[in-house]
Design a protein around this motif. Structure first.
Motif, PDB file in Angstrom:
ATOM      1  N   HIS A 226       6.140  -8.135 -12.877  1.00 31.28           N
ATOM      2  CA  HIS A 226       6.960  -7.822 -11.551  1.00 31.28           C
ATOM      3  C   HIS A 226       6.162  -8.773 -10.467  1.00 31.28           C
ATOM      4  CE1 HIS A 226       9.772  -5.114 -13.299  1.00 31.28           C
ATOM      5  NE2 HIS A 226       8.700  -4.632 -14.147  1.00 31.28           N
ATOM      6  N   TRP A 227       5.306  -9.388 -10.639  1.00 32.64           N
ATOM      7  CA  TRP A 227       4.448 -10.228  -9.605  1.00 32.64           C
ATOM      8  C   TRP A 227       5.186 -10.494  -8.316  1.00 32.64           C
ATOM      9  CZ3 TRP A 227       5.198 -14.775  -7.576  1.00 32.64           C
ATOM     10  CH2 TRP A 227       5.724 -15.920  -8.240  1.00 32.64           C
ATOM     11  N   PRO A 228       6.448 -11.132  -8.413  1.00 35.94           N
ATOM     12  CA  PRO A 228       7.438 -11.374  -7.257  1.00 35.94           C
ATOM     13  C   PRO A 228       7.345 -10.419  -6.454  1.00 35.94           C
ATOM     14  CG  PRO A 228       8.220 -12.674  -8.961  1.00 35.94           C
ATOM     15  CD  PRO A 228       7.260 -11.433  -9.661  1.00 35.94           C
ATOM     16  N   LEU A 229       7.819  -9.096  -7.016  1.00 28.74           N
ATOM     17  CA  LEU A 229       8.091  -7.932  -6.249  1.00 28.74           C
ATOM     18  C   LEU A 229       6.738  -7.348  -5.461  1.00 28.74           C
ATOM     19  CD1 LEU A 229      10.101  -5.826  -5.287  1.00 28.74           C
ATOM     20  CD2 LEU A 229       9.637  -4.485  -7.226  1.00 28.74           C
ATOM     21  N   ILE A 230       5.635  -7.526  -6.134  1.00 32.60           N
ATOM     22  CA  ILE A 230       4.436  -6.918  -5.703  1.00 32.60           C
ATOM     23  C   ILE A 230       4.103  -7.824  -4.682  1.00 32.60           C
ATOM     24  CG2 ILE A 230       1.996  -6.814  -6.190  1.00 32.60           C
ATOM     25  CD1 ILE A 230       2.906  -5.567  -9.193  1.00 32.60           C
ATOM     26  N   ALA A 231       4.192  -9.158  -4.652  1.00 28.19           N
ATOM     27  CA  ALA A 231       4.118  -9.864  -3.595  1.00 28.19           C
ATOM     28  C   ALA A 231       4.877  -9.793  -2.403  1.00 28.19           C
ATOM     29  CB  ALA A 231       4.130 -11.525  -3.953  1.00 28.19           C
ATOM     30  N   ILE A 232       6.083  -9.479  -2.526  1.00 26.75           N
ATOM     31  CA  ILE A 232       6.991  -9.030  -1.466  1.00 26.75           C
ATOM     32  C   ILE A 232       6.333  -7.734  -0.844  1.00 26.75           C
ATOM     33  CG2 ILE A 232       9.241  -8.194  -0.690  1.00 26.75           C
ATOM     34  CD1 ILE A 232       9.083 -11.335  -0.914  1.00 26.75           C
ATOM     35  N   GLY A 233       6.157  -6.884  -1.785  1.00 27.73           N
ATOM     36  CA  GLY A 233       5.458  -5.571  -1.200  1.00 27.73           C
ATOM     37  C   GLY A 233       4.089  -5.719  -0.164  1.00 27.73           C
ATOM     38  N   THR A 234       3.370  -6.635  -0.811  1.00 27.26           N
ATOM     39  CA  THR A 234       2.214  -7.131  -0.158  1.00 27.26           C
ATOM     40  C   THR A 234       2.477  -7.523   1.305  1.00 27.26           C
ATOM     41  OG1 THR A 234       0.783  -7.683  -2.172  1.00 27.26           O
ATOM     42  CG2 THR A 234       0.121  -8.375   0.071  1.00 27.26           C
ATOM     43  N   MET A 235       3.455  -8.299   1.394  1.00 26.58           N
ATOM     44  CA  MET A 235       3.975  -8.874   2.535  1.00 26.58           C
ATOM     45  C   MET A 235       4.416  -7.765   3.485  1.00 26.58           C
ATOM     46  SD  MET A 235       5.661 -12.344   1.391  1.00 26.58           S
ATOM     47  CE  MET A 235       6.236 -12.974   3.058  1.00 26.58           C
ATOM     48  N   LEU A 236       5.301  -6.898   2.921  1.00 24.43           N
ATOM     49  CA  LEU A 236       5.921  -5.734   3.925  1.00 24.43           C
ATOM     50  C   LEU A 236       4.634  -4.865   4.434  1.00 24.43           C
ATOM     51  CD1 LEU A 236       8.476  -4.441   1.468  1.00 24.43           C
ATOM     52  CD2 LEU A 236       8.896  -5.254   3.660  1.00 24.43           C
ATOM     53  N   VAL A 237       3.733  -4.751   3.696  1.00 25.71           N
ATOM     54  CA  VAL A 237       2.515  -3.982   4.269  1.00 25.71           C
ATOM     55  C   VAL A 237       1.655  -4.574   5.136  1.00 25.71           C
ATOM     56  CG1 VAL A 237       0.651  -2.635   3.392  1.00 25.71           C
ATOM     57  CG2 VAL A 237       2.474  -2.587   1.946  1.00 25.71           C
ATOM     58  N   THR A 238       1.873  -5.776   5.285  1.00 23.17           N
ATOM     59  CA  THR A 238       0.724  -6.704   6.161  1.00 23.17           C
ATOM     60  C   THR A 238       1.072  -5.906   7.678  1.00 23.17           C
ATOM     61  OG1 THR A 238       1.192  -8.526   4.789  1.00 23.17           O
ATOM     62  CG2 THR A 238       0.359  -8.953   7.265  1.00 23.17           C
ATOM     63  N   MET A 239       2.242  -6.083   8.244  1.00 21.62           N
ATOM     64  CA  MET A 239       2.049  -5.666   9.655  1.00 21.62           C
ATOM     65  C   MET A 239       1.605  -4.214   9.883  1.00 21.62           C
ATOM     66  SD  MET A 239       5.438  -5.693  12.390  1.00 21.62           S
ATOM     67  CE  MET A 239       5.407  -3.839  12.986  1.00 21.62           C
ATOM     68  N   THR A 240       2.040  -3.304   8.754  1.00 25.23           N
ATOM     69  CA  THR A 240       1.349  -2.028   8.985  1.00 25.23           C
ATOM     70  C   THR A 240      -0.019  -2.131   9.136  1.00 25.23           C
ATOM     71  OG1 THR A 240       3.071  -0.687   7.930  1.00 25.23           O
ATOM     72  CG2 THR A 240       1.003   0.014   7.418  1.00 25.23           C
ATOM     73  N   THR A 241      -0.634  -2.810   8.188  1.00 25.44           N
ATOM     74  CA  THR A 241      -2.279  -2.473   8.020  1.00 25.44           C
ATOM     75  C   THR A 241      -2.953  -3.413   9.020  1.00 25.44           C
ATOM     76  OG1 THR A 241      -4.062  -2.809   6.506  1.00 25.44           O
ATOM     77  CG2 THR A 241      -2.351  -4.422   6.364  1.00 25.44           C
TER      78      THR A 241
END
Length: 430
Positions: A226-241
């Protein structure tokens, strides 16, 4: 135990985890002088912020190792373990003598303490978010999961209030010499109390009803699939963090060393930001239950992209308490709007069987690669360019990353198997 009471209990430890991180960021200048003496104040501060960021490098490891433990042993067991690790890390920083007494051993102990804190935090946020999503009543996931982030804001408020009181009572010199240890010791004193509270938690019904609980090797293989989904999740969190650590941990240092405002004013601004976030996060999480996650996320990332640099340029042109407060509250609005919807969106699209691991890994990678080093990056950009508004470029870049991920996440999320309850919720609000 009712769902509301469980939410309050689980959020209490999340408050403590973020409180300890905030204290290090708030007093980075004092910690720099005690543990990292260097040839210049800039070099000393960079070493301190580098140590602050180093803790975030351990988060992905914590997410993978401890996340697998939580997905196999249970949400409650994981929440107790992360709290114990956080206590060890915080205590080591609070009591170790400075460089003048121990030499290079002192900063080494501080670094180890930060690494242990990071290991714990790698799964703390994910564990809390997943626990809240699994106990939330149907149709109210956004509201419930938003309390993960809202509890962090109480930590921001408490740490800022304590900073105001201590600075007024002790004075700037004493705070720099030893007063910064007091907030850390307060955090240590709270740990046994929070541990007893968390022991009263019950395991979630959804976890108890799961038929298959993967082992570590199976979790690793699943993460690989599921690495593509986890990569997208990482990008999602970027602005938050990135935005969170800018408007909270970096604000006191930014206001004092860059804008040359007095410490009390900077702590008051940070206090107001924490209160703003605390109010807005549940409101936006609840609103996302009504209108959907992605419309809010698209609007917030676009506004951050367009306004981050201009508002910091406006602040830097004539620094004042009023301008700093206005700029920070605007960024707080964008952060809370985005995060209130994003956290539950991420919890809904990650694979159900490794929900804690995949959520925590995505969140931890974003924090390790981008958010945790925001104070250091901001300090570097300002020093190299001479432009006090340059952190706005960093914020805008994070917004671009998360805007792209928001666009992509819908399609990837729909292709990922979800638990039945998540599938119903996603179909309604995605």
């Amino acid at each position: 135990m009712s769902a509301r009471r469980s939410a309050a209990v689980v959020a209490s430890g999340n408050f403590l985890e973020m409180y300890d991180f905030m204290v290090f960021g708030y007093y980075a200048g004092a910690i720099a002088s005690v543990f990292f003496p260097a040839s210049s104040p800039y070099a000393s501060l960079m070493l301190s912020f580098g140590t602050f960021g180093a803790g975030f490098l351990m988060r992905p490891l914590g997410a993978l190792v401890l996340g697998a433990y939580v997905d196999r042993r249970g949400r409650r067991a994981g929440l107790l373990l992360t709290l114990a690790l956080m206590g060890v890390g915080t205590a080591s920083i609070a009591v170790v003598p400075g460089y003048a007494a121990l030499g290079f051993v002192a900063p080494l102990v501080v670094l180890i303490g930060r690494l242990v804190q990071g290991l714990s935090a790698g799964v703390e946020l994910g564990g809390v978010s997943i626990y809240l999503s699994e106990i939330a009543p149907h149709g109210r996931k956004g509201l419930f999961v938003s309390w993960q982030s809202a509890s962090q804001q109480l930590a921001v408020v408490f740490a800022a209030l304590l900073g105001i009181v201590l600075t007024q009572r002790l004075g700037a010199r004493a705070m720099s010499d030893w007063g910064w240890r007091v907030p850390l010791l307060v955090g240590c004193a709270l740990i046994p109390f929070v541990f007893l509270i968390r022991r009263s938690l019950h395991e979630t019904t959804e976890f108890l009803g799961s038929r298959h609980r993967p082992g570590f090797s199976e979790v690793v293989r699943s993460v690989g699939r599921h690495w593509p989904l986890i990569a997208i999740g990482t990008m999602l969190v970027t602005m938050t963090t990135v935005s969170f650590y800018f408007i909270t941990a970096y604000t006191p240092t930014f206001g004092t060393t860059v804008l040359k405002l007095d410490p009390i004013s900077n702590f008051v601004v940070t206090l107001c930001v924490g209160l703003s976030n605390f109010v807005l996060l549940p409101v936006m999480g609840g609103w996302s239950d009504r209108v959907g996650r992605r419309p809010i996320m698209l609007a917030a990332t676009t506004l951050m992209l367009l306004t981050a640099y201009p508002i910091l340029a406006w602040l830097a042109s004539a620094p004042s308490f009023g301008r700093l407060l206005a700029a920070e509250l605007w960024l707080s609005l964008l952060y809370a709007s985005y995060n209130g919807a994003m956290i539950v969106h991420l919890a809904e699209i990650v694979p159900a069987a490794i929900r804690t691991t995949s959520f925590s890994l995505a969140y931890s990678l974003a924090t390790a690669l981008f958010g945790g080093f925001t104070p250091a990056v901001a300090t570097f950009l300002i020093h190299q360019s001479g432009n006090r508004a340059m952190p706005g470029v960093w914020l805008a870049g994070a917004a671009v990353c998360s805007l792209l991920a928001t666009v992509l996440s819908g399609r990837l999320g729909r292709s990922t198997p979800l638990a039945p309850s998540d599938a119903r919720q996603t179909s309604r609000v995605g």
